[in-house]
Motif scaffolding. Structure first.
Motif, PDB file in Angstrom:
ATOM      1  N   GLU A  76       0.815  -1.213   0.000  1.00 40.73           N
ATOM      2  CA  GLU A  76       0.000   0.000   0.000  1.00 40.73           C
ATOM      3  C   GLU A  76       0.850   1.264   0.000  1.00 40.73           C
ATOM      4  OE1 GLU A  76      -3.522   2.100   2.699  1.00 40.73           O
ATOM      5  OE2 GLU A  76      -2.751   0.121   3.230  1.00 40.73           O
ATOM      6  N   HIS A  77       1.990   1.229   0.689  1.00 40.24           N
ATOM      7  CA  HIS A  77       2.800   2.437   0.835  1.00 40.24           C
ATOM      8  C   HIS A  77       3.976   2.469  -0.140  1.00 40.24           C
ATOM      9  CE1 HIS A  77       0.419   3.492   4.294  1.00 40.24           C
ATOM     10  NE2 HIS A  77       0.668   2.328   4.839  1.00 40.24           N
ATOM     11  N   THR A  78       3.854   1.737  -1.224  1.00 39.03           N
ATOM     12  CA  THR A  78       4.867   1.749  -2.274  1.00 39.03           C
ATOM     13  C   THR A  78       4.292   2.403  -3.519  1.00 39.03           C
ATOM     14  OG1 THR A  78       4.251  -0.365  -3.290  1.00 39.03           O
ATOM     15  CG2 THR A  78       5.714  -0.461  -1.363  1.00 39.03           C
ATOM     16  N   GLY A  79       5.072   2.457  -4.569  1.00 36.20           N
ATOM     17  CA  GLY A  79       4.591   3.023  -5.826  1.00 36.20           C
ATOM     18  C   GLY A  79       3.942   1.997  -6.733  1.00 36.20           C
ATOM     19  N   TYR A  80       3.609   0.818  -6.200  1.00 36.08           N
ATOM     20  CA  TYR A  80       3.141  -0.284  -7.032  1.00 36.08           C
ATOM     21  C   TYR A  80       1.904   0.065  -7.865  1.00 36.08           C
ATOM     22  CZ  TYR A  80       0.675  -4.619  -8.129  1.00 36.08           C
ATOM     23  OH  TYR A  80      -0.031  -5.600  -8.763  1.00 36.08           O
ATOM     24  N   VAL A  81       0.851   0.522  -7.210  1.00 30.96           N
ATOM     25  CA  VAL A  81      -0.396   0.784  -7.939  1.00 30.96           C
ATOM     26  C   VAL A  81      -0.188   1.876  -8.998  1.00 30.96           C
ATOM     27  CG1 VAL A  81      -2.762   1.635  -7.723  1.00 30.96           C
ATOM     28  CG2 VAL A  81      -1.872  -0.018  -6.063  1.00 30.96           C
ATOM     29  N   VAL A 122     -23.913   8.940 -16.591  1.00 33.42           N
ATOM     30  CA  VAL A 122     -22.500   8.662 -16.844  1.00 33.42           C
ATOM     31  C   VAL A 122     -21.672   9.729 -16.140  1.00 33.42           C
ATOM     32  CG1 VAL A 122     -20.679   8.573 -18.588  1.00 33.42           C
ATOM     33  CG2 VAL A 122     -22.905   7.535 -19.065  1.00 33.42           C
ATOM     34  N   ILE A 123     -20.648   9.302 -15.439  1.00 33.10           N
ATOM     35  CA  ILE A 123     -19.704  10.242 -14.856  1.00 33.10           C
ATOM     36  C   ILE A 123     -18.443  10.220 -15.712  1.00 33.10           C
ATOM     37  CG2 ILE A 123     -18.271  10.790 -12.859  1.00 33.10           C
ATOM     38  CD1 ILE A 123     -20.525   9.701 -11.124  1.00 33.10           C
ATOM     39  N   VAL A 124     -18.128  11.364 -16.283  1.00 31.65           N
ATOM     40  CA  VAL A 124     -16.930  11.542 -17.103  1.00 31.65           C
ATOM     41  C   VAL A 124     -15.897  12.254 -16.242  1.00 31.65           C
ATOM     42  CG1 VAL A 124     -15.960  12.702 -19.114  1.00 31.65           C
ATOM     43  CG2 VAL A 124     -18.169  11.538 -19.292  1.00 31.65           C
ATOM     44  N   ARG A 125     -14.794  11.591 -16.026  1.00 28.55           N
ATOM     45  CA  ARG A 125     -13.763  12.078 -15.108  1.00 28.55           C
ATOM     46  C   ARG A 125     -12.470  12.331 -15.873  1.00 28.55           C
ATOM     47  NH1 ARG A 125     -11.232   7.583 -11.102  1.00 28.55           N
ATOM     48  NH2 ARG A 125      -9.239   8.583 -10.646  1.00 28.55           N
ATOM     49  N   GLU A 126     -11.906  13.508 -15.708  1.00 24.00           N
ATOM     50  CA  GLU A 126     -10.588  13.761 -16.282  1.00 24.00           C
ATOM     51  C   GLU A 126      -9.598  12.835 -15.595  1.00 24.00           C
ATOM     52  OE1 GLU A 126      -7.172  14.701 -17.856  1.00 24.00           O
ATOM     53  OE2 GLU A 126      -7.366  14.942 -15.678  1.00 24.00           O
ATOM     54  N   ASN A 127      -8.747  12.179 -16.375  1.00 21.99           N
ATOM     55  CA  ASN A 127      -8.044  10.995 -15.880  1.00 21.99           C
ATOM     56  C   ASN A 127      -6.524  11.135 -15.801  1.00 21.99           C
ATOM     57  OD1 ASN A 127      -8.694   8.429 -14.887  1.00 21.99           O
ATOM     58  ND2 ASN A 127      -8.190   7.425 -16.814  1.00 21.99           N
ATOM     59  N   THR A 128      -5.975  12.265 -16.258  1.00 24.48           N
ATOM     60  CA  THR A 128      -4.514  12.350 -16.322  1.00 24.48           C
ATOM     61  C   THR A 128      -3.949  13.608 -15.669  1.00 24.48           C
ATOM     62  OG1 THR A 128      -4.650  13.383 -18.521  1.00 24.48           O
ATOM     63  CG2 THR A 128      -4.380  10.991 -18.446  1.00 24.48           C
ATOM     64  N   GLY A 134       0.650  13.646  -9.229  1.00 23.19           N
ATOM     65  CA  GLY A 134       1.891  13.271  -8.561  1.00 23.19           C
ATOM     66  C   GLY A 134       2.889  14.397  -8.423  1.00 23.19           C
ATOM     67  N   ILE A 135       2.466  15.630  -8.671  1.00 26.89           N
ATOM     68  CA  ILE A 135       3.365  16.771  -8.544  1.00 26.89           C
ATOM     69  C   ILE A 135       3.222  17.365  -7.145  1.00 26.89           C
ATOM     70  CG2 ILE A 135       3.876  19.088  -9.382  1.00 26.89           C
ATOM     71  CD1 ILE A 135       2.985  18.190 -12.130  1.00 26.89           C
ATOM     72  N   GLY A 136       4.320  17.453  -6.426  1.00 29.40           N
ATOM     73  CA  GLY A 136       4.299  17.973  -5.061  1.00 29.40           C
ATOM     74  C   GLY A 136       5.446  17.381  -4.265  1.00 29.40           C
ATOM     75  N   GLY A 137       5.412  17.541  -2.974  1.00 28.54           N
ATOM     76  CA  GLY A 137       6.474  16.988  -2.152  1.00 28.54           C
ATOM     77  C   GLY A 137       6.367  17.439  -0.709  1.00 28.54           C
ATOM     78  N   ASN A 138       7.382  17.074   0.074  1.00 26.83           N
ATOM     79  CA  ASN A 138       7.410  17.381   1.500  1.00 26.83           C
ATOM     80  C   ASN A 138       8.651  18.197   1.843  1.00 26.83           C
ATOM     81  OD1 ASN A 138       5.950  14.670   1.091  1.00 26.83           O
ATOM     82  ND2 ASN A 138       5.287  15.277   3.129  1.00 26.83           N
ATOM     83  N   LEU A 139       8.464  19.179   2.690  1.00 27.19           N
ATOM     84  CA  LEU A 139       9.561  19.991   3.204  1.00 27.19           C
ATOM     85  C   LEU A 139       9.688  19.726   4.694  1.00 27.19           C
ATOM     86  CD1 LEU A 139      11.617  22.334   2.738  1.00 27.19           C
ATOM     87  CD2 LEU A 139       9.740  23.901   3.312  1.00 27.19           C
ATOM     88  N   ALA A 151       0.040  19.329  -5.833  1.00 30.20           N
ATOM     89  CA  ALA A 151      -0.435  20.320  -6.804  1.00 30.20           C
ATOM     90  C   ALA A 151      -1.638  19.795  -7.577  1.00 30.20           C
ATOM     91  CB  ALA A 151       0.690  20.674  -7.771  1.00 30.20           C
ATOM     92  N   ASP A 152      -2.653  20.642  -7.698  1.00 27.93           N
ATOM     93  CA  ASP A 152      -3.838  20.334  -8.501  1.00 27.93           C
ATOM     94  C   ASP A 152      -3.586  20.904  -9.899  1.00 27.93           C
ATOM     95  OD1 ASP A 152      -6.314  19.763  -9.493  1.00 27.93           O
ATOM     96  OD2 ASP A 152      -7.398  21.201  -8.249  1.00 27.93           O
TER      97      ASP A 152
END
Length: 341
Positions: A76-81, A122-128, A134-139, A151-152
């Motif tokens: 769960e806490h890896t990048g697998y998924v 139908v729910i159309v969801r922006e997917n990418t 995945g843009i962001g990080g920890n300081l 980041a959104d």
């Protein structure tokens, strides 16, 4: 070239994919199937990679990919998924997530008022893009003053094309769901692109709701919705809410599409469900309905409609797995649908 590449994956994925492949085979369409049963958690633990370049090449050589489920608690806490799902989305630019939601039988709705139960949207969801990019990080990680930023991400190109896809999908109305009153920069971009998209598609009615209001309206007025279009995170949440109103995620199919290339990834929404994996009680209907989406995508409309009718008939007759009130196993529920065909 294989018509379909298949990744059974983890947990109940192989069980429900077996049902879907049995369905496809029963139609006798002669579709070639390439099964990548080595892609999954076990390989990731051994090699640190789940989906390699050779695997992507095999998927690319097909017309579509059927995915069972990806995920396991010990990873769960890896990048697998992300290494599997997001790699497939980004490699094939599968920017349009398409989730049809339909109440297959009145008894499955949690709503008291029969007049409010008719859900078919139908729910159309922006997917990418969005919060899942995945843009962001920890300081100052792990300190008392740690700062975490995600980041959104919204681009004019990405927002415009998902709105155009939503309008192309609509039967009568497109409802934009956002939080433009609180998320100002991204909200302004979505609103501007929304106005321009509506001008390009004058034949469809339009409506706008903030996401909190949309969640409320889905419960109080689900019958009013036709197509909901939303960002990655908002669409993710609303699609699970809608699935619950239609009987649960055991009935929820989905497709991630690139309308320009024609390629698609088809997967049931329910995930790997490790708590019931191997017990033979997983509901196969979501994967069978996903297979119906895949068949329709490949041009087999009659077979897709027959599958949906057979699932509806099995539900009406109570020939279901325990999550829908029945007593059948995964394979028995699959056989019930095949018998209805």
């Amino acid at each position: 070239m294989a018509a379909i590449s298949v990744i059974p994956g983890d947990g109940i994925g192989p069980e429900v994919v077996e049902s879907a492949l049995g369905l496809v085979d029963a139609f006798g369409l002669g579709l070639d199937v390439d099964v990548l049963d080595h892609v999954g958690a076990d390989r990731y633990r051994r090699e640190g990679v789940a989906l390699g370049e050779a695997d992507l090449a095999r998927v690319a050589a097909s017309g579509a990919v059927l995915l069972g489920a990806i995920g396991r608690p010990d990873l769960e806490h890896t990048g697998y998924v992300r290494d599997v799902l997001l790699e497939l989305r980004y490699a094939f630019d599968l920017y349009a997530n398409y989730r049809p939601v339909r109440l297959w039988h009145d008894r499955l709705s949690p709503l008291r008022d029969p007049a409010r139960r008719a859900l078919d949207c139908v729910i159309v969801r922006e997917n990418t893009e969005g919060l899942y990019s995945g843009i962001g990080g920890n300081l100052r990680a792990s300190s008392d003053h740690e700062v975490a930023v995600d980041a959104d991400v919204n681009t004019r190109h990405g927002v415009s094309r998902i709105l155009d896809f939503a309008f192309a999908t609509a039967r009568r109305e497109v409802c934009l769901v956002d939080k433009a009153n609180a998320v100002r920069a991204g909200g302004r971009l979505w609103q501007e692109c929304w106005r321009r998209a509506a001008e390009r598609h004058p034949g469809a009615a339009t409506r706008h709701l903030y996401v909190d209001a949309a969640a409320m309206k889905l419960v109080t007025e689900p019958e009013r919705f036709d197509v909901i279009v939303a960002s990655n995170s908002h669409g993710d949440i609303l699609s699970d809410l809608a699935a619950a109103l239609a009987g649960g995620i055991g009935l929820a199919p989905s497709a991630s599409l690139n309308p320009e290339s024609g390629f698609g990834m088809f997967e049931p929404v329910h995930g790997s469900a490790p708590d019931i994996a191997g017990r033979g009680v997983a509901n196969p209907f979501a994967c069978l309905l996903t297979a119906a989406l895949l068949l329709r995508h490949l041009g087999h409309d009659t077979e897709a409609a027959a599958t949906e009718a057979a699932v509806a008939g099995s539900i009406a007759a109570g020939r279901t797995t325990p999550d829908l009130g029945g007593t059948l196993s995964t394979r028995e529920a699959t056989r019930a649908v095949l018998a209805a065909l």
